[in-house]
Design a protein around this motif. Structure first.
Motif, PDB file in Angstrom:
ATOM      1  N   VAL A  99     -27.330  22.811  -3.553  1.00  0.00           N
ATOM      2  CA  VAL A  99     -28.824  22.111  -3.808  1.00  0.00           C
ATOM      3  C   VAL A  99     -29.537  22.391  -5.071  1.00  0.00           C
ATOM      4  CG1 VAL A  99     -30.993  23.880  -2.184  1.00  0.00           C
ATOM      5  CG2 VAL A  99     -28.741  24.240  -2.085  1.00  0.00           C
ATOM      6  N   GLY A 100     -30.393  21.319  -5.189  1.00  0.00           N
ATOM      7  CA  GLY A 100     -30.737  20.308  -6.179  1.00  0.00           C
ATOM      8  C   GLY A 100     -32.589  21.017  -5.314  1.00  0.00           C
ATOM      9  N   SER A 117     -25.624  16.618 -11.487  1.00  0.00           N
ATOM     10  CA  SER A 117     -26.516  15.916 -11.416  1.00  0.00           C
ATOM     11  C   SER A 117     -28.005  16.077 -10.208  1.00  0.00           C
ATOM     12  CB  SER A 117     -26.524  15.168 -12.254  1.00  0.00           C
ATOM     13  OG  SER A 117     -27.264  13.986 -13.130  1.00  0.00           O
ATOM     14  N   ASN A 118     -28.359  15.849 -10.612  1.00  0.00           N
ATOM     15  CA  ASN A 118     -29.763  15.258  -9.922  1.00  0.00           C
ATOM     16  C   ASN A 118     -29.983  13.685  -9.641  1.00  0.00           C
ATOM     17  OD1 ASN A 118     -30.962  15.184 -12.280  1.00  0.00           O
ATOM     18  ND2 ASN A 118     -32.814  16.374 -11.250  1.00  0.00           N
ATOM     19  N   ASN A 119     -29.051  13.041 -10.563  1.00  0.00           N
ATOM     20  CA  ASN A 119     -29.559  11.476 -11.127  1.00  0.00           C
ATOM     21  C   ASN A 119     -28.698  10.716 -10.032  1.00  0.00           C
ATOM     22  OD1 ASN A 119     -29.289   8.906 -11.796  1.00  0.00           O
ATOM     23  ND2 ASN A 119     -29.366  10.119 -14.132  1.00  0.00           N
ATOM     24  N   LEU A 120     -29.311   9.691  -9.382  1.00  0.00           N
ATOM     25  CA  LEU A 120     -28.887   9.057  -8.058  1.00  0.00           C
ATOM     26  C   LEU A 120     -28.402   7.650  -8.919  1.00  0.00           C
ATOM     27  CD1 LEU A 120     -32.229   8.697  -6.187  1.00  0.00           C
ATOM     28  CD2 LEU A 120     -30.521  10.171  -5.502  1.00  0.00           C
ATOM     29  N   ASP A 545     -28.232   5.875 -15.787  1.00  0.00           N
ATOM     30  CA  ASP A 545     -29.149   6.655 -15.494  1.00  0.00           C
ATOM     31  C   ASP A 545     -30.314   5.764 -14.650  1.00  0.00           C
ATOM     32  OD1 ASP A 545     -31.348   8.546 -16.312  1.00  0.00           O
ATOM     33  OD2 ASP A 545     -30.318   9.137 -17.699  1.00  0.00           O
ATOM     34  N   MET A 546     -30.416   6.403 -13.618  1.00  0.00           N
ATOM     35  CA  MET A 546     -32.090   6.336 -13.048  1.00  0.00           C
ATOM     36  C   MET A 546     -33.046   7.352 -12.465  1.00  0.00           C
ATOM     37  SD  MET A 546     -30.308   4.408 -10.043  1.00  0.00           S
ATOM     38  CE  MET A 546     -31.241   3.127  -9.250  1.00  0.00           C
ATOM     39  N   THR A 547     -33.345   7.970 -13.605  1.00  0.00           N
ATOM     40  CA  THR A 547     -34.099   9.471 -13.331  1.00  0.00           C
ATOM     41  C   THR A 547     -35.342   9.390 -14.731  1.00  0.00           C
ATOM     42  OG1 THR A 547     -33.155  11.091 -15.639  1.00  0.00           O
ATOM     43  CG2 THR A 547     -32.493  11.422 -13.010  1.00  0.00           C
TER      44      THR A 547
END
Length: 810
Positions: A99-100, A117-120, A545-547
């Protein structure tokens, strides 16, 4: 597995019961089986229904497939009130979820491995497919699972048949068929004591000999687990509106077409945390020089305790998504006069447009912290804008697949396929306030796209009476595009309110080829027992990287992140026992991952730092898992499943430090003078060592004066403690738990009406799905150590609730 085939008798259905009872019965069952066998001379011999799977892209019996697969039937899902993917994860020991901070960054783990990762810009490690059509983003799976007939959990790398996002495994979902009979309507209504409701209706059947259809609609809503004192609302809930259809034409004896449109709108109001503990004393939020936002003011009215469910937020948090999809399946069966008689050619076309908006209260309080932030002159900023996060993601996916499938009979069976997919992601993001550095202000838009072509084949060869080989091979070609546009941000390393300004980075197109494969051997001890061994490889493509970390121009030198790869070995045993009244499936496995894709904070030679994509050199998961089902008597059906998993970091000498770490002594190879920690040997996050689900259903004896069938069911599930983060921060560990559910049902003999009751978490055992190591940053006014505070995110069934459900068919 569903229930016994017994003409004229009520159908017993599978459900889990208590663990000790299930295991005791498994050990003692030969005596029971013998007694039942004496009575089995009658025509009504008890048997479990055969379970079929599509793991090899063709319908096969579960016991004939040399792979570890867990299957949940429609009845098992209905009995356990399965609505979302998390409910499936609760029932499958091989699965877990990470869970992010936002719903869109939740991830699925298979055998302890998933995307942390929280990276989409990183694809998930576990593929999710519905009716042979894959989701392009993992976040699409965290919504209502509607009209499901069967769910197959395929463990270990599945890249050969299911593509690059199945490096750790796949969850294959099959929706309910149209059926061969006349039109029939079904309605289902569900309500709980904590105000969740679900309403669903379907109309399905044949209108003519050549045309059939199925229409399905549902609406669900659960207010949430947390009480927001600020506006007297609930938080961390979910709900959706769904419409889907199946339209099937039989154009000739050899050709049929199935069209499946779908619309889904969902809203999940998570993943907010509630404070559970705070150190003694008075501290002040964010800044030691200004004392207006004390912890007593921020937490006013909140009763801080271990299981606190009260929060104060002035901005909403959640993920709202709309999904529009269309699938077209054309199947052609070659006629008997054809050289390919018995073969079938299948075309599957899909388009999916998903638009989501993720939003979050960035300071987790209901006082506007930006107003009180001290500027460079030492004065409050006076800015009265709440520091929200707001991002949109538009995902567009189109796929085309062709499959040629040989007949199911014969000693040699094969399948060959062609696959093409185009996927594009458009991301916009706005966080914080442009004039207050402490809000971590950033504003950017980014996009990535991929075009994939693949050819694959899978074969099964019975080369001897008791022995067979299976083999598969996939060649994958992928081209990737990526750009990142920084509109503006506040530098994290510069003086207060220094803006980075605008920057546009367009990456050169990346192209890569990859080959994955699998090889398996099966030995049939007899008609009812088999042993197998398999070796397989997995491959996941490059990542971008999309963050907001990519606002730092140093990040682009690291892109694209190298592909992730896996090598797996598995051995297993499958058996039908006691005249097909019991089944046992067991497997041992080991999988190693190379260049595992994750995120970590990195410092650069210019002194700046950012959260960037990072490759961990080596991971490993190994363990043992088993599933068993027992038809103990005509009325009692039991099952049990368990998994022992050791998912660890094998090699990561440049691991991140965490607050309080004392072993940050490894020199940073990129930044002289700074240090990291050796994280080798650490546990993978949210990967319990033990996880089990056990239970059953008992059909009560029939009463002559009452034309109804009544049953009771129970389920117990448990798991060991887990590490909450790959950094190994001990403050993020979560203890294990055990949850017991109890239910009952009554239905008429013809199955037109069914009323079900349930108590979830009967013993009211509280547990978390996510912890927050530092809930809020409370600083001392002058000197002394900071005040530490902690929080939690309760699970959906972390508190006991009751349910009632009515199913009607007419």
């Amino acid at each position: 597995m569903t229930g016994p085939k017994t003409p004229g008798a009520p159908r017993c259905r599978l459900t889990p019961i208590a663990s000790a009872v299930a295991l005791a019965l498994l050990g003692a069952l030969p005596a029971h089986a013998q007694q039942a066998g004496d009575a089995a001379a009658a025509p009504e011999q008890l048997k479990l229904e055969s379970v079929v799977v599509t793991a090899n892209r063709r319908v096969e019996r579960l016991e004939d497939v040399p792979a570890s697969i867990s299957v949940l039937s429609e009845e098992a899902m209905q009995r356990n009130n399965v609505r979302e993917l998390v409910d499936i994860i609760n029932l499958s020991p091989a699965l877990s979820v990470s869970v992010g901070t936002q719903v869109g960054t939740n991830s699925i783990n298979m055998r302890g491995i998933g995307t942390t990762s929280n990276n989409l810009g990183i694809e998930g490690d576990v593929a999710i497919l519905v009716d042979d059509i894959p989701y392009s983003q993992t976040q699409q799976a965290f919504k209502d699972m509607t009209d499901m007939a069967r769910v197959e959990v395929l463990k270990g790398p599945q890249s050969t048949l299911f593509g690059k996002s199945a490096i750790a495994g796949a969850v294959v979902m099959t929706t309910k068929p149209i059926g061969a009979g006349p039109m029939q309507t079904r309605v289902s209504v569900y309500d709980t004591s904590d105000h969740e409701y679900r309403v669903a209706a379907s109309l399905s059947g044949r209108l003519t000999d050549t045309f059939g259809m199925r229409l399905y609609a549902s609406k669900t809503n659960f207010p949430g687990m947390l009480h927001n004192l600020t506006n007297d609302s609930m938080q961390n809930g979910s709900g959706a509106k769904t419409f889907m259809a199946k339209l099937q034409w039989k154009l000739s004896n050899d050709l049929d077409v199935l069209i499946t449109p779908r619309f889904d709108h969902s809203l999940a109001t998570g993943n907010t945390a509630a404070i559970t503990s705070i150190g003694d004393g008075v501290g002040y939020l964010y800044n030691k020089n200004y004392t207006a936002l004390s912890n007593t003011a921020v937490l006013r009215g909140i009763h801080v305790s271990q299981w606190n469910r009260e929060i104060r937020n002035d901005s909403p948090t959640g993920l709202e998504a709309t999904d529009r999809a269309l699938g077209v399946r054309v199947n052609y069966a070659f006629p008997e006069s054809s050289p390919l008689a018995g073969h079938s050619l299948t075309s599957i076309t899909s388009v999916d447009n998903n638009l989501s908006n993720d939003f979050r209260d960035n300071d987790n309080i209901d006082l506007i912290s930006t107003f009180y932030q001290v500027n460079a002159a030492g004065k409050p900023s006076g800015i009265a804008d709440a520091p929200m996060i707001n991002g949109t993601l538009e995902s567009k996916t189109s796929t085309q697949e062709f499959r040629l499938t040989s007949p199911d009979s014969g000693n040699f069976r094969y399948l060959v396929g062609l696959w093409a997919a185009r996927n594009t992601l458009y991301r916009t993001y706005l966080r914080g306030n442009a004039f207050v550095k402490e809000t971590n202000y950033t504003n950017y838009d980014t996009n990535s796209g991929s075009l994939t072509h693949a050819i694959y084949a899978n074969t099964n060869w019975d080369f001897a009476p008791k022995q067979s080989l299976s083999a598969g091979l996939r060649y994958n070609h992928e081209a990737n595009d990526y750009s990142f546009h920084t509109i503006d941000s506040l530098s994290s390393t510069a003086a207060n309110n220094v803006h980075t300004g605008e920057n546009l980075y367009v990456a050169p197109q990346n192209k890569e080829n990859a080959v994955t494969g699998k090889l398996g051997y099966t030995y049939h001890l007899n008609d009812e027992m088999m042993m197998y061994g398999t070796a397989s490889t997995g491959h996941k493509g490059v990542a971008y990287d999309m963050t907001s970390g990519a606002n730092n121009v140093n990040v682009f030198a690291h892109l694209p992140l190298a592909p992730e790869k896996a090598t797996s070995f598995e051995a297993g045993f499958k058996a039908n026992l006691w005249n097909n009244r019991a089944t046992l499936n067991a497997a041992i496995f080991q999988t190693r991952f190379r260049d595992y894709q994750t995120s970590a904070t990195e410092r650069f030679t210019d002194g700046s730092q950012a959260s960037v994509l990072y490759s961990i050199p080596s991971l490993q998961t190994r363990g043992f898992e088993a599933d068993a089902t027992v038809l103990a008597t005509r009325a009692l059906l039991l099952n049990a499943s368990m998994a022992y998993t050791r998912a660890v970091v094998r090699d990561w000498t440049q691991g991140p430090c965490y607050s309080g770490a004392t072993d940050c002594t490894i020199p940073n190879l990129l930044v002289p003078g700074s240090f990291l920690r050796d994280a080798s040997g650490g546990m993978m996050p949210n990967a319990p060592k033990w996880k089990a689900s056990m239970g059953g259903e008992y059909t009560l004896p029939a009463v002559s004066w009452m034309p109804y069938v009544a049953a009771i069911n129970a389920q117990w599930r448990t798991q060991a403690k887990v590490q909450g983060a790959i950094s190994q921060d001990p403050s993020l560990q979560r203890p294990g738990y055990g949850i017991f559910d109890l239910g009952a049902s009554i239905k008429d003999a013809k199955g037109k009406y069914k009323l079900s009751f349930g108590v979830k978490n009967l013993f009211d055992h509280h547990y978390a799905v996510g912890n927050v190591g530092t809930f809020l940053n409370f600083k001392k006014a002058a000197g002394g150590s900071d005040i530490r505070s902690y929080g939690w995110q309760p699970a959906r069934d972390a508190f006991r609730y009751t349910s009632i459900r009515l199913d009607v068919a007419f």
